[in-house]
Scaffold this active site. Structure first.
Site, PDB file in Angstrom:
ATOM      1  N   CYS A  50       0.726  -1.263  -0.004  1.00  0.00           N
ATOM      2  CA  CYS A  50       0.012   0.065  -0.166  1.00  0.00           C
ATOM      3  C   CYS A  50       0.715   1.137  -0.047  1.00  0.00           C
ATOM      4  O   CYS A  50       0.414   2.303  -0.186  1.00  0.00           O
ATOM      5  CB  CYS A  50      -0.940   0.074   1.303  1.00  0.00           C
ATOM      6  SG  CYS A  50      -0.273  -0.507   2.654  1.00  0.00           S
ATOM      7  N   ASN A  51       2.225   1.105   0.354  1.00  0.00           N
ATOM      8  CA  ASN A  51       3.033   2.259   0.208  1.00  0.00           C
ATOM      9  C   ASN A  51       4.071   2.225  -0.770  1.00  0.00           C
ATOM     10  O   ASN A  51       4.496   3.652  -1.053  1.00  0.00           O
ATOM     11  CB  ASN A  51       3.690   2.439   1.680  1.00  0.00           C
ATOM     12  CG  ASN A  51       2.830   2.683   2.792  1.00  0.00           C
ATOM     13  OD1 ASN A  51       1.957   3.530   2.502  1.00  0.00           O
ATOM     14  ND2 ASN A  51       2.999   2.329   3.924  1.00  0.00           N
ATOM     15  N   ARG A  52       4.097   1.449  -1.479  1.00  0.00           N
ATOM     16  CA  ARG A  52       5.008   1.341  -2.640  1.00  0.00           C
ATOM     17  C   ARG A  52       4.744   0.443  -3.829  1.00  0.00           C
ATOM     18  O   ARG A  52       4.068  -0.562  -3.633  1.00  0.00           O
ATOM     19  CB  ARG A  52       6.356   1.072  -2.123  1.00  0.00           C
ATOM     20  CG  ARG A  52       6.618  -0.236  -1.651  1.00  0.00           C
ATOM     21  CD  ARG A  52       8.036  -0.564  -1.120  1.00  0.00           C
ATOM     22  NE  ARG A  52       8.159   0.261   0.173  1.00  0.00           N
ATOM     23  CZ  ARG A  52       9.025   1.309   0.467  1.00  0.00           C
ATOM     24  NH1 ARG A  52       9.628   1.723  -0.742  1.00  0.00           N
ATOM     25  NH2 ARG A  52       9.119   1.986   1.120  1.00  0.00           N
ATOM     26  N   HIS A  95      18.950   0.772  -1.905  1.00  0.00           N
ATOM     27  CA  HIS A  95      17.452   0.798  -1.977  1.00  0.00           C
ATOM     28  C   HIS A  95      16.816  -0.499  -1.413  1.00  0.00           C
ATOM     29  O   HIS A  95      16.105  -0.366  -0.414  1.00  0.00           O
ATOM     30  CB  HIS A  95      16.869   1.428  -3.107  1.00  0.00           C
ATOM     31  CG  HIS A  95      15.484   1.764  -2.966  1.00  0.00           C
ATOM     32  ND1 HIS A  95      15.010   2.822  -2.397  1.00  0.00           N
ATOM     33  CD2 HIS A  95      14.323   1.107  -3.128  1.00  0.00           C
ATOM     34  CE1 HIS A  95      13.620   2.902  -2.300  1.00  0.00           C
ATOM     35  NE2 HIS A  95      13.227   1.798  -2.933  1.00  0.00           N
ATOM     36  N   SER A 105      10.232   2.796   5.362  1.00  0.00           N
ATOM     37  CA  SER A 105       8.588   2.497   5.327  1.00  0.00           C
ATOM     38  C   SER A 105       8.139   3.669   6.089  1.00  0.00           C
ATOM     39  O   SER A 105       8.905   4.743   6.540  1.00  0.00           O
ATOM     40  CB  SER A 105       8.359   1.434   6.482  1.00  0.00           C
ATOM     41  OG  SER A 105       9.123   0.189   5.790  1.00  0.00           O
ATOM     42  N   GLN A 116       6.437  -8.876   2.870  1.00  0.00           N
ATOM     43  CA  GLN A 116       5.985  -8.591   1.446  1.00  0.00           C
ATOM     44  C   GLN A 116       7.188  -8.621   0.497  1.00  0.00           C
ATOM     45  O   GLN A 116       6.706  -9.167  -0.575  1.00  0.00           O
ATOM     46  CB  GLN A 116       5.424  -7.006   1.645  1.00  0.00           C
ATOM     47  CG  GLN A 116       4.203  -6.890   2.434  1.00  0.00           C
ATOM     48  CD  GLN A 116       3.862  -5.614   2.936  1.00  0.00           C
ATOM     49  OE1 GLN A 116       4.548  -4.740   2.988  1.00  0.00           O
ATOM     50  NE2 GLN A 116       2.305  -5.352   3.251  1.00  0.00           N
ATOM     51  N   GLY A 185     -16.560   8.015  30.175  1.00  0.00           N
ATOM     52  CA  GLY A 185     -16.792   9.023  29.185  1.00  0.00           C
ATOM     53  C   GLY A 185     -16.736   8.337  27.940  1.00  0.00           C
ATOM     54  O   GLY A 185     -16.213   7.304  27.838  1.00  0.00           O
ATOM     55  N   LYS A 188     -15.047   9.487  21.078  1.00  0.00           N
ATOM     56  CA  LYS A 188     -14.607   8.745  19.692  1.00  0.00           C
ATOM     57  C   LYS A 188     -13.449   8.218  20.148  1.00  0.00           C
ATOM     58  O   LYS A 188     -13.102   7.210  19.961  1.00  0.00           O
ATOM     59  CB  LYS A 188     -14.490   9.931  18.889  1.00  0.00           C
ATOM     60  CG  LYS A 188     -14.597   9.257  17.420  1.00  0.00           C
ATOM     61  CD  LYS A 188     -15.919   8.592  17.103  1.00  0.00           C
ATOM     62  CE  LYS A 188     -15.649   7.259  16.052  1.00  0.00           C
ATOM     63  NZ  LYS A 188     -16.585   6.337  16.049  1.00  0.00           N
TER      64      LYS A 188
END
Lengths: 424, 271
Positions: A50-52, A95, A105, A116, A185, A188
């Protein structure tokens, strides 16, 4: 061999661009096949997360990876130009090492990326798209990643506030398994933090809110129990973790409440996560034995400490990667000279055999011992003669004059060029 | 030979100790695995040394101070490994290793000096007494160390300083459990050890023995131990209060140990 890598990541391209380029798992084999069909591409693999989205190849001159990128994804080269990065040789090696070690990342040190990369490698390998060069590079990358993980603490710290809260809770309780969370409490943010705690094993959820309906709603969502606001304090002793987020102007839990709760729960430790502003838990409660109070600022600064620590560890990791890149480059270069050495040895061996055959006829009958002696002697001469050229080839492999030395040795010994085709 | 094995064990403990100290500053995992390995090898050699001593010794084993020191050091290391096996933490090592190292060092330095007979030591009650008491002592010591680790970790959590040394300590609840379990484990040994000692003393000296300072201190230590255990069990004492109690019990144990010098009846063989 020539490593070439082209791709986009979360830094170079916005999400919209990455979405366009993402290769789904189902389409991955097809992409790899198309990639290695490109002219000039010897080996290749495609990494899409999803990032590269990255394409890594071992190429001969003339390979046009940018062209492949835009034609395969149907995006014009111009549209991609500003987003694509391209690395060659040493830069590509670095790289790949950085990506596998999770230094490139979005959340540095996150552990999924290595899996991955391994998966992408396995797919390409299964298709026969990976041979010796990429194989050497990737297996080195995996061990670099392992080294980074074991020698630095890069994977050790977490960043977001929710995960800091979980981390702290685990520092106190060991495991969250079977622990009770008390939401005071029902905002959200409290809901998000609670979700995080539950995903780490907390089992019992109690919800207390001024508006009881909202408490019931939230309790239902978590499969927990709603507590009427009048019973706020008597319920507290059941909780291991109290998450407060009400809009109360004055602290709900003060020292005297803390003391009473501790006495009732036999001094078992308790963790207050106070994300309300102004605070719901008085700082004095933190002074009680076994009570730990973290307000929003404490959590924030814990998260920042983690980031700073992570940065320091990342620097150490970068050094490891750098030294590994050097080692890998040196190995690759010495691999270049191997074909020359082999053909040199073969050439001399041919001469030696021919000479022995020629003289055998003239010697008449000789004993096996004599034959062995002749063999040993000629072999010794050849080895001694070849010693200097071979060591020179090896030792100068990564020096600039390597090409000249190669050429000279080839000419002197009249070595055939086809034996050396791997070299360029 | 037992002395040789003991010295091998001592050297290995020394290396383990250095690793443990270095691991305070450096978080690399390799250090702790070296530490575990050397300490593990050390304890094996230590065991060999103890067994050989028991088999070879002309005098009854466990009758000299140095043999008892050696046994105590061994039991402490054994506790370290049991805790490591159960909780996957090497943190108690930082306290256990120096103590084991010093005990072993002292044990080996005068190991050969023992000779002669031990007139007062003969019955198997004595072995039981020493063995059980030493198990009780090592449990108490480890529990005391655990309560110190608890204080450090609690202080860090309260001061809100995450990271650094404290991030390598186990969770507060784990440390608490180690301390409590050790106490519970050691209690029957301590109790039966004292009973075994009393049986011997009763038979040999009669009631006079119970006026001996050694035995009085020992009983005081046992009472403190019991109170500590009860306070932790019933009132859930932890942290500072438990640490103070453990320190008192530990101090009483030290005095009881040292009271050998005062006692006319309870003595180790001296050369």
């Amino acid at each position: 061999m020539n490593f070439k890598l082209i791709g986009v990541n979360h830094n170079s391209a916005p999400l919209e661009v990455r979405e366009q380029l993402a290769v789904s798992e189902a389409r991955l084999p097809d992409a790899v096949r198309k990639l290695v069909q490109q002219p000039g591409v010897d080996e290749g693999m495609v990494l899409s997360t999803c990032n590269r989205v990255e394409v890594l190849t071992s190429t001969r001159p003339g390979a046009d990876l940018r062209g492949f990128f835009s034609s395969y994804f149907g995006v014009s080269t111009d549209a991609l130009r500003s987003h694509l990065y391209e690395f060659e040789e040493r830069e590509a090696v670095r790289h790949v090492f950085r990506v596998a070690s999770s230094l490139d990342s979005m959340v540095v040190g996150e552990p999924q990326i290595l899996g991955q990369v391994k998966e992408a490698y396995a797919v390409a390998r299964g298709l026969g798209a990976i041979h010796s060069a990429l194989d050497a590079l990737l297996s080195r990358a995996f061990s670099v990643a392992k080294r980074v993980r074991s020698e630095t603490a890069i994977g050790g710290s977490s960043v977001s506030i929710s995960s800091v809260a979980v981390q702290l809770a685990e520092k106190i309780f060991g495991s969250l398994q079977g622990k009770t969370i008390y939401l005071v409490g029902a905002g959200k943010m409290a809901e998000l933090a609670a979700r995080h705690l539950i995903s780490h094993g907390a089992t019992t959820i109690l919800v207390c809110n001024r508006t009881h309906e909202r408490a019931v709603q939230l309790a239902e969502a978590f499969g927990g129990q709603a507590i009427p606001f009048e019973r706020l304090y008597e319920t507290a002793e059941r909780a291991d973790i109290v998450l407060t987020s009400t809009g109360a102007a004055e602290p709900l839990f003060r020292r005297e409440h803390g003391e009473a709760i501790l006495a009732r729960r036999k001094n078992k430790p308790m963790f207050f996560i106070d994300i309300a502003v102004p605070r719901n838990v008085h700082p004095d409660v933190n002074r009680l034995d076994g009570m730990f109070v973290y307000d929003i600022d404490d959590l924030q600064s814990a998260a920042t400490t983690n980031t700073a620590e992570r940065k320091r560890e990342a620097q150490r990791a970068e050094q490891i990667v750098e030294s590994e890149v050097d080692r890998f480059a040196a190995r690759m270069k010495s691999l270049h000279v191997v074909p020359t050495i082999v053909s040199l040895q073969e050439y001399c061996e041919t001469i030696r055999q021919a000479e022995i055959d020629r003289i055998r006829g003239r010697l008449g009958h000789i004993t096996p011992e004599q034959e062995a002696a002749i063999d040993a002697m000629t072999r010794g001469i050849v080895n001694k003669l070849l010693h200097t050229p071979i060591t020179t080839l090896k030792s100068t492999a990564d020096e600039p004059e390597a090409a000249t030395i190669h050429e000279i040795i080839r000419r002197i010994f009249n070595l055939k060029r086809e034996k050396l085709k791997n070299e360029d | 030979m037992p002395l040789f094995w003991l010295r091998v064990a001592l050297t290995l403990y020394g290396v383990g100790l250095l690793c443990a100290v270095a691991a305070l500053w450096d978080s690399r995992r390799r250090l702790t695995s070296v530490m575990r390995f050397t300490a593990g090898a050390g304890i094996v050699f230590h065991f060999v040394s103890l067994t050989e001593t028991a088999m070879l010794s002309e005098t009854a084993p466990l009758s000299s101070l140095h043999q008892v020191e050696s046994l105590l050091a061994f039991l402490l290391m054994a506790f370290f490994f049991v805790i490591y096996w159960r909780y996957q933490t090497v943190s108690p090592g930082i306290a256990v290793f120096p103590l084991s190292f010093l005990l072993t060092l002292s044990a080996q330095s005068a190991f050969m000096a023992e000779s002669g007979t031990a007139p007062q030591v003969s019955s198997s009650w004595i072995y039981m007494h020493v063995g059980l008491i030493m198990l009780g002592y090592s449990a108490l010591i480890v529990s005391f160390f655990a309560s110190i680790l608890y204080l450090i970790q609690e202080k860090n959590l309260k001061a809100k300083t995450v990271g650094g040394f404290s991030s390598r300590l186990p969770a507060l609840a784990t440390i608490d459990e180690i301390g409590y379990r050790c106490l519970v484990f050691g209690f029957p040994f301590m109790t039966f050890g004292l009973i075994a000692g009393s049986v011997v003393a009763e038979a040999r000296y009669g009631a006079a023995y119970f006026r001996d300072p050694k035995i009085l201190f020992s009983i005081a230590m046992w009472v403190l131990y019991t109170v500590l255990l009860y306070a932790r069990w019933s009132a859930g004492w932890r942290g500072r209060r438990a640490a103070y109690m453990a320190a008192f019990a530990f101090g009483a144990a030290l005095i009881a140990w040292a009271a050998n010098g005062l006692s006319s009846m309870h003595r180790f063989i001296t050369p």
